[in-house]
Design a protein around this motif. Structure first.
Motif, mmCIF file in Angstrom:
data_model
loop_
_atom_site.group_PDB
_atom_site.id
_atom_site.type_symbol
_atom_site.label_atom_id
_atom_site.label_comp_id
_atom_site.label_asym_id
_atom_site.label_seq_id
_atom_site.Cartn_x
_atom_site.Cartn_y
_atom_site.Cartn_z
ATOM 1 N N PHE A 185 0.815 -1.214 0.000
ATOM 2 C CA PHE A 185 0.000 0.000 0.000
ATOM 3 C C PHE A 185 0.849 1.264 0.000
ATOM 4 O O PHE A 185 0.315 2.365 -0.091
ATOM 5 N N CYS A 186 2.159 1.111 0.117
ATOM 6 C CA CYS A 186 3.080 2.254 0.138
ATOM 7 C C CYS A 186 2.749 3.230 1.259
ATOM 8 O O CYS A 186 2.866 4.439 1.104
ATOM 9 N N LEU A 187 2.254 2.699 2.361
ATOM 10 C CA LEU A 187 1.903 3.537 3.499
ATOM 11 C C LEU A 187 2.739 3.136 4.715
ATOM 12 O O LEU A 187 2.943 1.954 4.969
ATOM 13 N N PRO A 188 3.186 4.108 5.484
ATOM 14 C CA PRO A 188 3.920 3.792 6.708
ATOM 15 C C PRO A 188 2.960 3.522 7.860
ATOM 16 O O PRO A 188 1.785 3.890 7.815
ATOM 17 N N GLY A 232 2.792 12.835 18.685
ATOM 18 C CA GLY A 232 1.597 13.457 18.154
ATOM 19 C C GLY A 232 0.307 12.720 18.416
ATOM 20 O O GLY A 232 0.184 11.934 19.363
ATOM 21 N N ASP A 233 -0.674 12.934 17.527
ATOM 22 C CA ASP A 233 -2.031 12.447 17.746
ATOM 23 C C ASP A 233 -2.150 10.935 17.646
ATOM 24 O O ASP A 233 -3.110 10.353 18.165
ATOM 25 N N LEU A 234 -1.235 10.277 16.960
ATOM 26 C CA LEU A 234 -1.214 8.815 16.852
ATOM 27 C C LEU A 234 0.148 8.300 17.288
ATOM 28 O O LEU A 234 1.174 8.843 16.881
ATOM 29 N N VAL A 235 0.143 7.259 18.123
ATOM 30 C CA VAL A 235 1.395 6.611 18.534
ATOM 31 C C VAL A 235 1.219 5.119 18.331
ATOM 32 O O VAL A 235 0.283 4.511 18.868
ATOM 33 N N PHE A 236 2.121 4.515 17.559
ATOM 34 C CA PHE A 236 2.026 3.102 17.184
ATOM 35 C C PHE A 236 3.137 2.310 17.863
ATOM 36 O O PHE A 236 4.315 2.668 17.778
ATOM 37 N N LEU A 237 2.745 1.235 18.549
ATOM 38 C CA LEU A 237 3.692 0.332 19.191
ATOM 39 C C LEU A 237 3.447 -1.086 18.693
ATOM 40 O O LEU A 237 2.312 -1.448 18.371
ATOM 41 N N SER A 238 4.502 -1.881 18.633
ATOM 42 C CA SER A 238 4.380 -3.274 18.215
ATOM 43 C C SER A 238 5.292 -4.126 19.076
ATOM 44 O O SER A 238 6.467 -3.790 19.272
ATOM 45 N N ALA A 239 4.750 -5.216 19.620
ATOM 46 C CA ALA A 239 5.549 -6.098 20.471
ATOM 47 C C ALA A 239 5.141 -7.543 20.212
ATOM 48 O O ALA A 239 3.963 -7.891 20.312
ATOM 49 N N HIS A 269 -12.721 10.754 17.226
ATOM 50 C CA HIS A 269 -14.061 10.874 16.655
ATOM 51 C C HIS A 269 -14.114 10.275 15.250
ATOM 52 O O HIS A 269 -15.079 9.589 14.892
ATOM 53 N N GLU A 270 -13.074 10.497 14.471
ATOM 54 C CA GLU A 270 -13.038 9.952 13.112
ATOM 55 C C GLU A 270 -13.005 8.423 13.130
ATOM 56 O O GLU A 270 -13.763 7.773 12.391
ATOM 57 N N LEU A 271 -12.150 7.850 13.973
ATOM 58 C CA LEU A 271 -11.996 6.396 13.974
ATOM 59 C C LEU A 271 -13.155 5.691 14.682
ATOM 60 O O LEU A 271 -13.772 4.782 14.122
ATOM 61 N N PHE A 272 -13.453 6.102 15.913
ATOM 62 C CA PHE A 272 -14.424 5.367 16.725
ATOM 63 C C PHE A 272 -15.871 5.699 16.382
ATOM 64 O O PHE A 272 -16.751 4.863 16.585
ATOM 65 N N ASP A 322 -5.137 9.255 7.729
ATOM 66 C CA ASP A 322 -4.199 10.380 7.740
ATOM 67 C C ASP A 322 -2.858 10.013 7.107
ATOM 68 O O ASP A 322 -1.800 10.476 7.546
ATOM 69 N N GLY A 323 -2.917 9.135 6.096
ATOM 70 C CA GLY A 323 -1.699 8.739 5.398
ATOM 71 C C GLY A 323 -0.940 7.607 6.043
ATOM 72 O O GLY A 323 0.170 7.252 5.590
ATOM 73 N N TYR A 324 -1.526 6.973 7.073
ATOM 74 C CA TYR A 324 -0.853 5.872 7.771
ATOM 75 C C TYR A 324 -1.645 4.577 7.601
ATOM 76 O O TYR A 324 -2.862 4.585 7.409
ATOM 77 N N PHE A 325 -0.937 3.457 7.695
ATOM 78 C CA PHE A 325 -1.538 2.135 7.578
ATOM 79 C C PHE A 325 -1.806 1.570 8.968
ATOM 80 O O PHE A 325 -0.905 1.515 9.814
ATOM 81 N N ILE A 326 -3.057 1.161 9.219
ATOM 82 C CA ILE A 326 -3.440 0.530 10.484
ATOM 83 C C ILE A 326 -3.844 -0.907 10.181
ATOM 84 O O ILE A 326 -4.878 -1.150 9.558
ATOM 85 N N PRO A 327 -3.027 -1.887 10.571
ATOM 86 C CA PRO A 327 -3.322 -3.283 10.231
ATOM 87 C C PRO A 327 -4.533 -3.820 10.981
ATOM 88 O O PRO A 327 -4.820 -3.405 12.118
#
Length: 500
Positions: free
Chosen positions: A22-25, A59-66, A81-84, A364-369
Protein backbone atom coordinates in the motif's frame (compact mmCIF):
# COMPACT_ATOMS: atom_id res chain seq x y z
CA UNK A 1 8.24 -20.29 23.15
CA UNK A 2 9.85 -20.95 19.73
CA UNK A 3 6.40 -21.57 18.21
CA UNK A 4 5.11 -18.34 19.76
CA UNK A 5 7.97 -16.30 18.34
CA UNK A 6 7.57 -17.91 14.92
CA UNK A 7 3.86 -17.04 14.83
CA UNK A 8 4.57 -13.50 16.01
CA UNK A 9 7.27 -12.98 13.39
CA UNK A 10 4.97 -14.39 10.71
CA UNK A 11 2.25 -11.92 11.70
CA UNK A 12 4.79 -9.11 11.69
CA UNK A 13 6.00 -9.99 8.18
CA UNK A 14 2.44 -10.13 6.78
CA UNK A 15 1.70 -6.68 8.16
CA UNK A 16 5.02 -5.39 6.85
CA UNK A 17 4.24 -6.82 3.40
CA UNK A 18 0.85 -5.08 3.30
CA UNK A 19 2.48 -1.82 4.33
CA UNK A 20 4.90 -2.05 1.41
CA UNK A 21 2.13 -2.98 -1.04
CA UNK A 22 0.00 0.00 0.00
CA UNK A 23 3.08 2.25 0.14
CA UNK A 24 1.90 3.54 3.50
CA UNK A 25 3.92 3.79 6.71
CA UNK A 26 2.73 2.78 10.14
CA UNK A 27 1.73 5.70 12.39
CA UNK A 28 4.67 7.29 14.22
CA UNK A 29 6.12 5.80 17.39
CA UNK A 30 9.39 4.82 19.10
CA UNK A 31 11.70 2.61 17.10
CA UNK A 32 11.13 -1.09 17.93
CA UNK A 33 13.88 -3.46 19.01
CA UNK A 34 14.46 -6.69 17.06
CA UNK A 35 12.16 -9.59 18.02
CA UNK A 36 10.55 -7.93 21.07
CA UNK A 37 9.62 -4.72 19.26
CA UNK A 38 8.29 -2.00 21.58
CA UNK A 39 7.77 -4.30 24.58
CA UNK A 40 9.70 -1.91 26.82
CA UNK A 41 7.57 1.05 25.70
CA UNK A 42 4.39 -0.58 27.04
CA UNK A 43 3.80 1.03 30.45
CA UNK A 44 3.37 -1.31 33.43
CA UNK A 45 2.43 1.50 35.83
CA UNK A 46 1.82 5.26 35.73
CA UNK A 47 0.31 4.67 32.31
CA UNK A 48 -1.20 8.12 31.87
CA UNK A 49 2.13 9.88 32.35
CA UNK A 50 3.97 7.39 30.13
CA UNK A 51 1.57 7.71 27.20
CA UNK A 52 1.27 11.46 27.70
CA UNK A 53 5.02 11.65 27.14
CA UNK A 54 4.78 9.56 23.97
CA UNK A 55 1.93 11.76 22.72
CA UNK A 56 4.03 14.88 23.34
CA UNK A 57 6.84 13.36 21.28
CA UNK A 58 4.95 11.69 18.41
CA UNK A 59 1.60 13.46 18.15
CA UNK A 60 -2.03 12.45 17.75
CA UNK A 61 -1.21 8.82 16.85
CA UNK A 62 1.39 6.61 18.53
CA UNK A 63 2.03 3.10 17.18
CA UNK A 64 3.69 0.33 19.19
CA UNK A 65 4.38 -3.27 18.22
CA UNK A 66 5.55 -6.10 20.47
CA UNK A 67 5.90 -9.78 19.60
CA UNK A 68 3.75 -9.27 16.53
CA UNK A 69 0.92 -7.52 18.37
CA UNK A 70 0.14 -3.90 17.47
CA UNK A 71 -1.22 -1.12 19.68
CA UNK A 72 -2.30 2.30 18.41
CA UNK A 73 -2.85 5.15 20.89
CA UNK A 74 -5.27 7.82 19.68
CA UNK A 75 -4.35 11.07 21.43
CA UNK A 76 -6.68 13.74 20.00
CA UNK A 77 -10.44 14.08 20.08
CA UNK A 78 -10.57 14.70 16.33
CA UNK A 79 -8.76 11.45 15.52
CA UNK A 80 -10.80 9.52 18.09
CA UNK A 81 -14.06 10.87 16.65
CA UNK A 82 -13.04 9.95 13.11
CA UNK A 83 -12.00 6.40 13.97
CA UNK A 84 -14.42 5.37 16.73
CA UNK A 85 -17.49 7.31 15.61
CA UNK A 86 -17.36 7.84 11.83
CA UNK A 87 -15.63 4.50 11.20
CA UNK A 88 -17.31 2.67 14.07
CA UNK A 89 -18.02 -0.45 11.98
CA UNK A 90 -14.27 -1.08 11.80
CA UNK A 91 -13.29 0.11 15.28
CA UNK A 92 -15.89 -1.39 17.63
CA UNK A 93 -14.39 -4.85 18.10
CA UNK A 94 -12.40 -6.16 21.08
CA UNK A 95 -9.33 -8.34 21.25
CA UNK A 96 -10.13 -11.65 22.93
CA UNK A 97 -7.77 -11.99 25.86
CA UNK A 98 -7.17 -15.57 27.03
CA UNK A 99 -6.27 -14.13 30.42
CA UNK A 100 -9.45 -12.10 31.04
CA UNK A 101 -11.87 -14.27 29.04
CA UNK A 102 -10.75 -17.84 29.72
CA UNK A 103 -8.78 -17.72 32.95
CA UNK A 104 -10.63 -14.93 34.75
CA UNK A 105 -14.16 -15.53 33.42
CA UNK A 106 -15.02 -12.10 32.01
CA UNK A 107 -16.32 -13.57 28.74
CA UNK A 108 -19.88 -13.02 30.06
CA UNK A 109 -19.34 -9.23 30.10
CA UNK A 110 -20.59 -7.52 26.97
CA UNK A 111 -17.99 -4.82 27.64
CA UNK A 112 -15.37 -7.45 26.80
CA UNK A 113 -17.29 -9.23 24.01
CA UNK A 114 -16.43 -9.23 20.34
CA UNK A 115 -18.51 -6.92 18.16
CA UNK A 116 -21.07 -9.48 16.98
CA UNK A 117 -24.70 -10.55 17.36
CA UNK A 118 -24.17 -11.74 20.94
CA UNK A 119 -22.76 -8.34 21.95
CA UNK A 120 -25.61 -6.51 20.22
CA UNK A 121 -28.22 -8.58 22.07
CA UNK A 122 -26.64 -7.86 25.46
CA UNK A 123 -26.09 -4.19 24.70
CA UNK A 124 -29.69 -3.78 23.51
CA UNK A 125 -31.10 -5.32 26.71
CA UNK A 126 -28.86 -3.22 28.96
CA UNK A 127 -29.63 -0.01 27.08
CA UNK A 128 -33.37 -0.66 27.25
CA UNK A 129 -33.29 -0.74 31.05
CA UNK A 130 -30.79 2.10 31.64
CA UNK A 131 -31.50 4.60 28.87
CA UNK A 132 -32.30 8.24 29.63
CA UNK A 133 -36.10 7.80 29.52
CA UNK A 134 -35.97 4.93 32.05
CA UNK A 135 -33.26 6.27 34.40
CA UNK A 136 -35.67 8.46 36.48
CA UNK A 137 -37.35 5.38 38.00
CA UNK A 138 -34.12 4.71 39.89
CA UNK A 139 -33.94 8.18 41.47
CA UNK A 140 -35.66 7.21 44.77
CA UNK A 141 -33.04 4.51 45.42
CA UNK A 142 -30.23 6.92 44.59
CA UNK A 143 -31.65 9.64 46.84
CA UNK A 144 -32.09 7.19 49.74
CA UNK A 145 -28.53 5.92 49.47
CA UNK A 146 -27.09 9.42 49.11
CA UNK A 147 -28.70 10.27 52.46
CA UNK A 148 -27.32 7.06 53.97
CA UNK A 149 -23.87 8.09 52.72
CA UNK A 150 -24.22 11.43 54.54
CA UNK A 151 -25.01 9.68 57.81
CA UNK A 152 -21.99 7.41 57.51
CA UNK A 153 -19.70 10.31 56.69
CA UNK A 154 -21.11 12.22 59.66
CA UNK A 155 -20.05 9.48 62.08
CA UNK A 156 -16.73 8.39 60.54
CA UNK A 157 -15.52 10.54 57.62
CA UNK A 158 -12.05 9.00 57.90
CA UNK A 159 -13.54 5.82 56.40
CA UNK A 160 -14.32 7.62 53.14
CA UNK A 161 -13.28 4.79 50.81
CA UNK A 162 -15.35 2.20 52.67
CA UNK A 163 -18.40 4.46 52.77
CA UNK A 164 -18.17 5.27 49.05
CA UNK A 165 -17.84 1.59 48.15
CA UNK A 166 -20.79 0.70 50.35
CA UNK A 167 -22.83 3.50 48.76
CA UNK A 168 -22.03 2.38 45.20
CA UNK A 169 -22.83 -1.22 46.03
CA UNK A 170 -26.09 -0.32 47.76
CA UNK A 171 -27.34 1.65 44.74
CA UNK A 172 -26.33 -0.94 42.17
CA UNK A 173 -27.63 -3.93 44.14
CA UNK A 174 -30.89 -2.10 44.79
CA UNK A 175 -31.42 -1.08 41.17
CA UNK A 176 -30.20 -4.29 39.58
CA UNK A 177 -31.44 -6.96 41.99
CA UNK A 178 -33.73 -5.22 44.50
CA UNK A 179 -31.36 -6.40 47.24
CA UNK A 180 -30.62 -4.28 50.32
CA UNK A 181 -27.07 -4.93 51.41
CA UNK A 182 -25.86 -5.28 55.00
CA UNK A 183 -24.52 -2.22 56.82
CA UNK A 184 -21.19 -3.96 57.43
CA UNK A 185 -19.34 -6.98 56.07
CA UNK A 186 -21.77 -7.54 53.22
CA UNK A 187 -20.96 -10.75 51.37
CA UNK A 188 -21.99 -9.40 47.97
CA UNK A 189 -19.56 -6.49 48.32
CA UNK A 190 -16.76 -8.82 49.42
CA UNK A 191 -17.29 -11.07 46.40
CA UNK A 192 -17.43 -8.15 43.96
CA UNK A 193 -14.31 -6.48 45.37
CA UNK A 194 -12.38 -9.71 44.81
CA UNK A 195 -13.78 -10.08 41.30
CA UNK A 196 -12.86 -6.52 40.33
CA UNK A 197 -9.37 -6.78 41.80
CA UNK A 198 -7.89 -8.27 38.67
CA UNK A 199 -10.05 -6.68 35.98
CA UNK A 200 -7.94 -3.54 35.77
CA UNK A 201 -4.78 -5.56 35.30
CA UNK A 202 -6.28 -7.78 32.62
CA UNK A 203 -7.78 -4.89 30.63
CA UNK A 204 -4.76 -2.60 30.39
CA UNK A 205 -3.10 -2.03 26.99
CA UNK A 206 -0.10 -4.05 28.17
CA UNK A 207 -2.20 -7.03 29.22
CA UNK A 208 -1.52 -8.91 25.98
CA UNK A 209 2.06 -9.36 27.16
CA UNK A 210 0.70 -11.42 30.05
CA UNK A 211 -1.40 -13.36 27.53
CA UNK A 212 1.69 -14.10 25.44
CA UNK A 213 4.07 -14.83 28.27
CA UNK A 214 1.91 -15.75 31.29
CA UNK A 215 3.79 -16.46 34.49
CA UNK A 216 2.55 -19.35 36.69
CA UNK A 217 1.90 -17.09 39.68
CA UNK A 218 -0.38 -14.78 37.66
CA UNK A 219 -2.27 -17.76 36.25
CA UNK A 220 -2.87 -19.08 39.76
CA UNK A 221 -4.12 -15.66 40.86
CA UNK A 222 -6.39 -15.51 37.80
CA UNK A 223 -8.07 -18.76 38.82
CA UNK A 224 -8.85 -17.22 42.24
CA UNK A 225 -10.32 -14.17 40.54
CA UNK A 226 -12.43 -16.39 38.28
CA UNK A 227 -14.20 -17.95 41.27
CA UNK A 228 -15.07 -14.48 42.54
CA UNK A 229 -16.16 -13.27 39.08
CA UNK A 230 -18.56 -16.19 38.68
CA UNK A 231 -19.93 -15.70 42.20
CA UNK A 232 -20.44 -11.98 41.58
CA UNK A 233 -22.54 -12.79 38.53
CA UNK A 234 -24.42 -15.84 39.84
CA UNK A 235 -25.14 -15.43 43.58
CA UNK A 236 -27.32 -12.28 43.59
CA UNK A 237 -29.15 -13.61 40.53
CA UNK A 238 -30.00 -16.81 42.43
CA UNK A 239 -31.25 -14.68 45.32
CA UNK A 240 -33.70 -12.89 43.01
CA UNK A 241 -34.93 -16.20 41.56
CA UNK A 242 -35.61 -17.55 45.06
CA UNK A 243 -37.39 -14.34 46.11
CA UNK A 244 -39.56 -14.46 43.00
CA UNK A 245 -40.58 -18.04 43.82
CA UNK A 246 -41.49 -16.92 47.34
CA UNK A 247 -43.29 -13.81 46.12
CA UNK A 248 -40.97 -11.46 48.04
CA UNK A 249 -38.88 -10.01 45.18
CA UNK A 250 -38.68 -6.23 44.91
CA UNK A 251 -38.99 -4.52 41.49
CA UNK A 252 -35.57 -4.41 39.85
CA UNK A 253 -33.70 -4.77 36.56
CA UNK A 254 -33.61 -8.57 36.97
CA UNK A 255 -37.12 -9.20 38.31
CA UNK A 256 -38.75 -6.92 35.72
CA UNK A 257 -37.01 -8.70 32.85
CA UNK A 258 -37.71 -12.17 34.26
CA UNK A 259 -41.41 -11.30 34.63
CA UNK A 260 -41.51 -10.51 30.90
CA UNK A 261 -40.16 -13.91 29.85
CA UNK A 262 -43.44 -15.82 29.66
CA UNK A 263 -44.18 -14.66 26.11
CA UNK A 264 -40.64 -15.08 24.80
CA UNK A 265 -38.99 -17.89 22.89
CA UNK A 266 -35.57 -19.29 23.83
CA UNK A 267 -36.22 -18.64 27.52
CA UNK A 268 -32.96 -20.28 28.60
CA UNK A 269 -30.89 -17.99 26.39
CA UNK A 270 -32.85 -14.95 27.58
CA UNK A 271 -32.23 -15.84 31.24
CA UNK A 272 -28.50 -16.16 30.57
CA UNK A 273 -28.47 -12.74 28.88
CA UNK A 274 -30.30 -11.16 31.83
CA UNK A 275 -27.86 -12.71 34.28
CA UNK A 276 -24.87 -11.49 32.25
CA UNK A 277 -26.19 -7.94 31.91
CA UNK A 278 -26.96 -7.75 35.63
CA UNK A 279 -23.45 -8.93 36.48
CA UNK A 280 -21.95 -6.25 34.24
CA UNK A 281 -23.92 -3.51 36.04
CA UNK A 282 -21.91 -3.93 39.24
CA UNK A 283 -18.58 -4.25 37.45
CA UNK A 284 -19.23 -1.15 35.35
CA UNK A 285 -20.75 1.07 38.00
CA UNK A 286 -19.07 0.41 41.33
CA UNK A 287 -15.46 1.36 40.65
CA UNK A 288 -16.31 4.34 38.44
CA UNK A 289 -18.63 5.84 41.06
CA UNK A 290 -16.08 5.41 43.85
CA UNK A 291 -13.32 6.93 41.73
CA UNK A 292 -15.39 9.98 40.73
CA UNK A 293 -16.57 10.76 44.26
CA UNK A 294 -13.11 10.29 45.76
CA UNK A 295 -11.73 12.70 43.16
CA UNK A 296 -14.49 15.14 44.08
CA UNK A 297 -13.52 15.12 47.77
CA UNK A 298 -9.87 15.56 46.78
CA UNK A 299 -10.49 18.60 44.59
CA UNK A 300 -12.71 20.26 47.21
CA UNK A 301 -9.74 19.93 49.56
CA UNK A 302 -7.33 21.32 46.98
CA UNK A 303 -9.61 24.13 45.75
CA UNK A 304 -11.50 25.57 48.76
CA UNK A 305 -12.65 28.56 46.70
CA UNK A 306 -14.58 26.17 44.41
CA UNK A 307 -16.24 24.57 47.42
CA UNK A 308 -17.27 27.94 48.81
CA UNK A 309 -18.73 29.07 45.49
CA UNK A 310 -20.76 25.86 45.16
CA UNK A 311 -22.06 26.14 48.72
CA UNK A 312 -23.12 29.72 48.07
CA UNK A 313 -25.11 28.54 45.04
CA UNK A 314 -26.70 25.68 47.01
CA UNK A 315 -27.64 27.98 49.88
CA UNK A 316 -29.31 30.39 47.45
CA UNK A 317 -31.29 27.69 45.60
CA UNK A 318 -31.88 24.95 48.20
CA UNK A 319 -31.48 26.88 51.45
CA UNK A 320 -30.28 25.34 54.70
CA UNK A 321 -33.55 23.78 55.87
CA UNK A 322 -33.57 20.80 53.48
CA UNK A 323 -31.28 18.66 51.37
CA UNK A 324 -30.94 19.00 47.57
CA UNK A 325 -33.41 17.17 45.35
CA UNK A 326 -33.04 16.07 41.75
CA UNK A 327 -35.59 18.74 40.85
CA UNK A 328 -33.05 21.39 41.93
CA UNK A 329 -30.49 20.32 39.37
CA UNK A 330 -31.45 22.68 36.56
CA UNK A 331 -31.03 25.61 38.97
CA UNK A 332 -27.52 24.58 40.09
CA UNK A 333 -25.26 25.18 37.06
CA UNK A 334 -22.05 25.57 39.10
CA UNK A 335 -22.62 22.30 40.98
CA UNK A 336 -23.23 20.62 37.63
CA UNK A 337 -20.03 22.17 36.28
CA UNK A 338 -18.08 20.72 39.22
CA UNK A 339 -19.21 17.23 38.26
CA UNK A 340 -18.17 17.76 34.65
CA UNK A 341 -14.78 19.12 35.67
CA UNK A 342 -14.20 16.16 38.01
CA UNK A 343 -14.76 13.81 35.05
CA UNK A 344 -12.31 15.81 32.95
CA UNK A 345 -9.70 16.42 35.64
CA UNK A 346 -9.33 12.75 36.62
CA UNK A 347 -11.10 10.53 34.08
CA UNK A 348 -12.17 7.27 35.71
CA UNK A 349 -10.74 5.11 32.93
CA UNK A 350 -7.82 7.08 31.45
CA UNK A 351 -7.32 4.54 28.66
CA UNK A 352 -10.69 2.79 28.78
CA UNK A 353 -11.24 -0.68 27.37
CA UNK A 354 -9.19 -0.93 24.15
CA UNK A 355 -10.97 -1.35 20.81
CA UNK A 356 -9.68 -3.42 17.88
CA UNK A 357 -9.45 -2.72 14.15
CA UNK A 358 -11.46 -5.39 12.34
CA UNK A 359 -9.92 -4.70 8.92
CA UNK A 360 -6.85 -3.03 7.45
CA UNK A 361 -7.38 0.71 7.25
CA UNK A 362 -5.72 3.93 6.16
CA UNK A 363 -5.95 7.07 8.25
CA UNK A 364 -4.20 10.38 7.74
CA UNK A 365 -1.70 8.74 5.40
CA UNK A 366 -0.85 5.87 7.77
CA UNK A 367 -1.54 2.14 7.58
CA UNK A 368 -3.44 0.53 10.48
CA UNK A 369 -3.32 -3.28 10.23
CA UNK A 370 -6.33 -5.46 11.05
CA UNK A 371 -6.15 -6.79 14.60
CA UNK A 372 -4.47 -3.66 15.95
CA UNK A 373 -5.50 -2.80 19.51
CA UNK A 374 -6.74 0.81 19.32
CA UNK A 375 -6.72 2.80 22.56
CA UNK A 376 -8.61 6.04 23.05
CA UNK A 377 -6.20 8.00 25.25
CA UNK A 378 -8.89 9.79 27.27
CA UNK A 379 -6.39 11.24 29.70
CA UNK A 380 -4.54 13.01 26.89
CA UNK A 381 -7.73 14.13 25.17
CA UNK A 382 -9.17 15.58 28.39
CA UNK A 383 -5.87 17.28 29.26
CA UNK A 384 -5.12 18.67 25.82
CA UNK A 385 -4.14 22.33 26.41
CA UNK A 386 -5.46 23.23 22.96
CA UNK A 387 -8.95 22.46 24.25
CA UNK A 388 -8.55 22.88 28.00
CA UNK A 389 -6.19 25.74 28.96
CA UNK A 390 -4.20 24.95 32.12
CA UNK A 391 -5.49 21.34 32.03
CA UNK A 392 -3.96 20.31 35.36
CA UNK A 393 -5.98 22.96 37.21
CA UNK A 394 -9.53 22.32 38.40
CA UNK A 395 -11.68 25.04 36.79
CA UNK A 396 -15.46 24.35 36.78
CA UNK A 397 -16.04 27.64 34.95
CA UNK A 398 -14.99 25.82 31.75
CA UNK A 399 -18.49 24.34 31.68
CA UNK A 400 -20.56 27.35 32.67
CA UNK A 401 -22.99 29.04 30.31
CA UNK A 402 -24.01 25.86 28.48
CA UNK A 403 -27.52 25.57 27.07
CA UNK A 404 -28.31 22.42 29.06
CA UNK A 405 -27.20 24.07 32.34
CA UNK A 406 -24.24 21.74 32.62
CA UNK A 407 -25.98 18.37 32.97
CA UNK A 408 -24.73 15.26 31.23
CA UNK A 409 -28.13 14.22 29.92
CA UNK A 410 -27.45 15.62 26.46
CA UNK A 411 -23.78 14.70 26.18
CA UNK A 412 -23.34 13.95 22.48
CA UNK A 413 -20.36 12.18 20.86
CA UNK A 414 -19.36 15.55 19.37
CA UNK A 415 -18.82 16.91 22.91
CA UNK A 416 -15.17 16.50 23.88
CA UNK A 417 -16.13 15.54 27.44
CA UNK A 418 -17.80 12.44 26.00
CA UNK A 419 -14.31 10.89 25.97
CA UNK A 420 -14.78 10.28 29.70
CA UNK A 421 -17.48 7.71 28.84
CA UNK A 422 -15.81 5.83 25.98
CA UNK A 423 -16.14 5.99 22.23
CA UNK A 424 -18.40 5.11 19.33
CA UNK A 425 -20.64 2.08 19.69
CA UNK A 426 -18.84 1.18 22.93
CA UNK A 427 -19.99 4.40 24.60
CA UNK A 428 -21.08 3.73 28.22
CA UNK A 429 -24.78 2.70 28.17
CA UNK A 430 -25.24 3.28 31.91
CA UNK A 431 -24.02 6.86 32.00
CA UNK A 432 -27.43 8.41 32.78
CA UNK A 433 -27.89 6.34 35.93
CA UNK A 434 -24.27 6.84 37.01
CA UNK A 435 -24.48 10.59 36.37
CA UNK A 436 -27.56 10.93 38.58
CA UNK A 437 -26.00 8.96 41.43
CA UNK A 438 -22.80 10.99 41.44
CA UNK A 439 -24.65 14.31 41.12
CA UNK A 440 -26.99 13.77 44.08
CA UNK A 441 -24.03 12.64 46.18
CA UNK A 442 -21.93 15.71 45.28
CA UNK A 443 -24.80 18.16 45.84
CA UNK A 444 -25.73 16.54 49.17
CA UNK A 445 -22.16 16.51 50.51
CA UNK A 446 -21.56 20.12 49.55
CA UNK A 447 -24.80 21.28 51.16
CA UNK A 448 -24.01 19.91 54.64
CA UNK A 449 -20.24 19.39 54.93
CA UNK A 450 -17.11 21.51 54.89
CA UNK A 451 -14.06 19.66 53.52
CA UNK A 452 -10.81 21.04 54.90
CA UNK A 453 -7.14 20.23 55.39
CA UNK A 454 -6.30 17.79 58.16
CA UNK A 455 -3.92 18.96 60.90
CA UNK A 456 -0.72 17.34 62.10
CA UNK A 457 0.17 16.76 65.74
CA UNK A 458 1.32 20.36 66.04
CA UNK A 459 -1.90 21.78 64.61
CA UNK A 460 -0.42 22.66 61.23
CA UNK A 461 -2.39 21.99 58.00
CA UNK A 462 -1.23 18.90 56.11
CA UNK A 463 -0.56 19.66 52.46
CA UNK A 464 -1.94 17.13 49.99
CA UNK A 465 -0.43 16.29 46.62
CA UNK A 466 -2.83 14.58 44.19
CA UNK A 467 -1.52 11.12 43.29
CA UNK A 468 -3.34 8.28 41.58
CA UNK A 469 -3.32 4.51 41.16
CA UNK A 470 -2.36 2.67 37.98
CA UNK A 471 -4.59 0.29 36.04
CA UNK A 472 -7.74 0.53 33.98
CA UNK A 473 -9.66 2.41 36.72
CA UNK A 474 -7.83 5.40 38.20
CA UNK A 475 -8.39 6.16 41.90
CA UNK A 476 -6.79 8.90 43.98
CA UNK A 477 -4.31 7.45 46.46
CA UNK A 478 -5.32 7.87 50.14
CA UNK A 479 -5.05 11.42 51.46
CA UNK A 480 -5.65 13.19 54.78
CA UNK A 481 -8.65 15.52 55.17
CA UNK A 482 -11.26 16.80 57.60
CA UNK A 483 -14.99 16.67 56.91
CA UNK A 484 -17.28 18.43 59.38
CA UNK A 485 -20.94 19.54 59.34
CA UNK A 486 -21.34 23.12 58.18
CA UNK A 487 -23.70 23.82 61.10
CA UNK A 488 -25.86 22.19 63.74
CA UNK A 489 -28.78 22.53 61.35
CA UNK A 490 -26.81 20.55 58.76
CA UNK A 491 -26.15 17.86 61.36
CA UNK A 492 -29.85 17.64 62.20
CA UNK A 493 -30.79 17.36 58.52
CA UNK A 494 -28.47 14.39 58.10
CA UNK A 495 -29.73 12.66 61.24
CA UNK A 496 -33.37 13.20 60.21
CA UNK A 497 -32.86 11.21 56.99
CA UNK A 498 -32.75 8.03 59.10
CA UNK A 499 -36.53 8.09 59.40
CA UNK A 500 -37.37 9.51 55.97
Amino acid sequence: MEKLLAESLSSYHVAAFLTIVFCLPYPPGPKPFPIVGNMFDIARDKESAAYQKLADEYGDLVFLSALGKNVLFVNSFEAAHELFEKRSVNYSDRNESPMSHDLMGWNFSFGHMRYDARWKKHRRMFHRQFQQSVAPIYLPVQRREAHALLRRLLHSPENLDYHLRHNAAAVIMGITYGIKIANTNDRYIAIAEKALEGMGQAASPGAFLVDLLPCPSFKRKAREWRNAVMSMRDEPFKTVLNEMKNGTASPSFVSNLLNDLESKENVGDEIETIKNCAGVAYAAGAESTVSTLTSFVLVMLLYPEVQMKAQKELDAVVGQDRLPEFSDRASLPYTNAILKEVLRWNPVAPLGLPHMASRDDEFDGYFIPAGTTVVGNSWRILHDPRTWPEPERFIPERFMGEGDKGTLQHLWPTDKLSSAFGYGRRFCPGRHVGDAQVWISIASILSVFDIRQALDDNGRPIDVKPEFTSGMICHPLPFKFLMKPRSEQARRLMEQTESS
